[in-house]
Design a protein around this motif. Structure first.
Motif, PDB file in Angstrom:
ATOM      1  N   PRO A  68       0.825  -1.220   0.000  1.00 48.91           N
ATOM      2  CA  PRO A  68       0.000   0.000   0.000  1.00 48.91           C
ATOM      3  C   PRO A  68       0.856   1.265   0.000  1.00 48.91           C
ATOM      4  O   PRO A  68       0.922   1.993   0.995  1.00 48.91           O
ATOM      5  CB  PRO A  68      -0.809  -0.136   1.294  1.00 48.91           C
ATOM      6  CG  PRO A  68       0.031  -0.985   2.188  1.00 48.91           C
ATOM      7  CD  PRO A  68       0.894  -1.845   1.339  1.00 48.91           C
ATOM      8  N   PRO A  90      -1.362   4.783   0.400  1.00 48.07           N
ATOM      9  CA  PRO A  90      -1.770   5.040   1.787  1.00 48.07           C
ATOM     10  C   PRO A  90      -0.581   5.300   2.720  1.00 48.07           C
ATOM     11  O   PRO A  90      -0.677   6.122   3.629  1.00 48.07           O
ATOM     12  CB  PRO A  90      -2.498   3.762   2.203  1.00 48.07           C
ATOM     13  CG  PRO A  90      -2.942   3.141   0.935  1.00 48.07           C
ATOM     14  CD  PRO A  90      -1.927   3.509  -0.086  1.00 48.07           C
ATOM     15  N   ALA A  91       0.540   4.619   2.453  1.00 43.25           N
ATOM     16  CA  ALA A  91       1.704   4.819   3.324  1.00 43.25           C
ATOM     17  C   ALA A  91       2.238   6.235   3.200  1.00 43.25           C
ATOM     18  O   ALA A  91       2.513   6.903   4.218  1.00 43.25           O
ATOM     19  CB  ALA A  91       2.796   3.804   2.977  1.00 43.25           C
ATOM     20  N   ARG A 145      -4.410   5.629   8.895  1.00 40.46           N
ATOM     21  CA  ARG A 145      -3.889   5.089   7.624  1.00 40.46           C
ATOM     22  C   ARG A 145      -2.670   4.216   7.889  1.00 40.46           C
ATOM     23  O   ARG A 145      -2.512   3.155   7.276  1.00 40.46           O
ATOM     24  CB  ARG A 145      -3.487   6.242   6.697  1.00 40.46           C
ATOM     25  CG  ARG A 145      -4.647   6.997   6.065  1.00 40.46           C
ATOM     26  CD  ARG A 145      -4.123   7.720   4.842  1.00 40.46           C
ATOM     27  NE  ARG A 145      -4.710   9.010   4.574  1.00 40.46           N
ATOM     28  CZ  ARG A 145      -5.606   9.245   3.626  1.00 40.46           C
ATOM     29  NH1 ARG A 145      -6.080   8.259   2.911  1.00 40.46           N
ATOM     30  NH2 ARG A 145      -6.045  10.466   3.403  1.00 40.46           N
ATOM     31  N   VAL A 182      -2.123   0.338   6.888  1.00 42.26           N
ATOM     32  CA  VAL A 182      -0.969  -0.099   6.088  1.00 42.26           C
ATOM     33  C   VAL A 182      -0.259  -1.250   6.798  1.00 42.26           C
ATOM     34  O   VAL A 182       0.077  -2.277   6.182  1.00 42.26           O
ATOM     35  CB  VAL A 182       0.010   1.086   5.864  1.00 42.26           C
ATOM     36  CG1 VAL A 182       1.365   0.596   5.345  1.00 42.26           C
ATOM     37  CG2 VAL A 182      -0.588   2.086   4.897  1.00 42.26           C
TER      38      VAL A 182
END
Lengths: 257, 156
Positions: A209, A212-213, A231, A235
């Motif tokens: 991800p 999102p990271a 988030r 992750v």
């Protein structure tokens, strides 16, 4: 211009709809806040507050002593850059021209249906090549690369199939990672590769991800640590599920790390 | 010098391929997709060159992310507009140490296995790789976020 309570509600609801789509497309919190401020500001409405959570967005608008708060839920976030850009362009245009709420809502509906996507075969092929490139960067030998490309492509096919059926994100991650890792490891073994373990791990990298990271960190830097933390946790959970699947695939293939 | 250039070229080519693949997965439009490829190549070229000169992985990744973000949000701002952030993120994806993170988690699983030997070495290796992942991911995020904060990015 005097705005009634109902007018404020219409503005709040359309701002929430735009914010919701942006959130689903992978935007950072700062973008969502700017979206709300632009849509409210052009009508002389004050944005008293906006709270962007992982699963919901709340907006409070005020004008001439009237204020209203509305909330919308947000489905699990994904990434769709073309739709994201199209919505941003629409919001900017709506802000510059003070577009009527009904027209903005109608154009948003149209965008969600009209924004093109790449055909599935191209996405599957691109994912295969990307994971093979990843494997090459990590030091996998040339014999392993075709196996990684095929395995990750098969993983992407399964991901699209499960995603369209609304299966839980973590179930999708586990199933896709297990299939891709197993096929990648098996393919590398059958092709005589000496980097079977790298092939097995690289085949699952389509699930990493990355957006999102980086969004998590950008949200924290921009001053929104709550969603940034949420988030980051999601992750971390995705990575844990990927690792569990790799571990299972290693056991099935009797590969030693 | 020649072997280093060959390594940089190979890494840049693979970085461009990976960034383009992820650009397609993220449904980037064709023009930003070309910038994703260029950014991915630039990121891996800078990182590989720095690694070749003895810079640590974490620092090299941070500096590569800064370079790519300056490229997307600074040099190409006129052409990319609000796409700049998305291009910088896609270009940095090939540097996300996903494989190392999976390996470090597998190392944690291995620590609980009944026949783990020697424990001290396994534990140290796992913790070191976990820390390297944290610092590398942190380097990517900071390398993207800090230049964007300084350049006052245009989001709309």
């Amino acid at each position: 211009m005097i705005l009634r309570h109902r007018d404020l509600e219409q503005i709040a609801l359309v701002a929430l709809r735009c914010a919701r789509v942006l959130m689903q497309c992978g935007s950072s919190v700062r973008v969502i806040h700017e979206c709300g401020a632009l849509l409210a500001g052009c009508r002389g409405v004050e944005l008293l507050g906006m709270r962007v959570g992982y699963a919901s967005i709340t907006i409070t608008l005020s004008r001439d002593g009237n204020s209203i708060t509305r909330m919308a839920t947000v489905p699990p976030p994904g990434v769709n850059q073309r739709l994201d850009q199209a919505v941003r362009t629409l919001v900017r245009e709506a802000s510059e021209t003070c577009m009527p709420v009904a027209e903005l809502s109608e154009r948003l509906d149209r965008l969600m249906h009209d924004v093109p996507r790449y055909p599935d075969w191209l996405v599957v092929t691109a994912v295969g090549f990307a994971c093979a490139a990843f494997a090459g960067l990590l030091g996998a030998d040339a014999l392993a690369l075709p196996a990684v490309a095929v395995a990750s492509g098969a993983g992407q096919v399964l991901r699209m199939f499960l995603h369209r059926r609304g299966v839980n994100l973590f179930v999708v991650v586990t199933a896709v990672a297990l299939l891709a890792a197993f096929l990648g490891g098996l393919g590398a073994r059958l092709s005589g590769s000496f980097t079977q373990e790298l092939a097995l791990v690289s085949s699952t990298l389509l699930l990493v991800p990355g957006v999102p990271a980086t969004n998590a960190e950008m949200d924290v830097v921009d001053g929104y640590p709550t969603l940034g933390s949420a988030r980051a946790v999601s992750v971390l959970m995705v990575m844990v599920f990927i690792a569990v699947s790799i571990w299972l695939a290693q056991i099935l293939l009797a590969v030693r790390a | 010098m020649i072997p280093l250039l060959a390594t940089i070229f190979r890494a840049a080519s693979l970085g461009a391929l990976a960034a383009t693949g992820f650009g397609v997965l993220f449904n980037a439009a064709p023009r930003p997709l070309a910038f994703c490829a260029a950014g991915g190549a630039l990121a891996l070229a800078v990182r590989t060159a720095l690694l070749g000169h003895g810079v640590s992985l974490e620092a090299a990744t941070f500096l590569a992310a800064v370079t790519v973000t300056l490229f997307a949000a600074g040099l190409c701002r006129q052409r990319l507009g609000s796409n700049a952030t998305a291009v910088a993120v896609a270009a940095c994806i090939p540097m996300v140490p996903g494989a190392f993170f999976a390996r470090s988690l597998l190392g944690l699983f291995a620590l609980t296995a009944p026949d783990v030997l020697p424990l001290d070495q396994s534990f140290t290796d796992t913790v070191v790789s976990m820390l390297r992942v944290v610092f590398t991911v942190g380097g990517i995020g900071a390398g993207i976020a800090l230049p964007l904060a300084v350049l006052r990015r245009c989001e709309f």
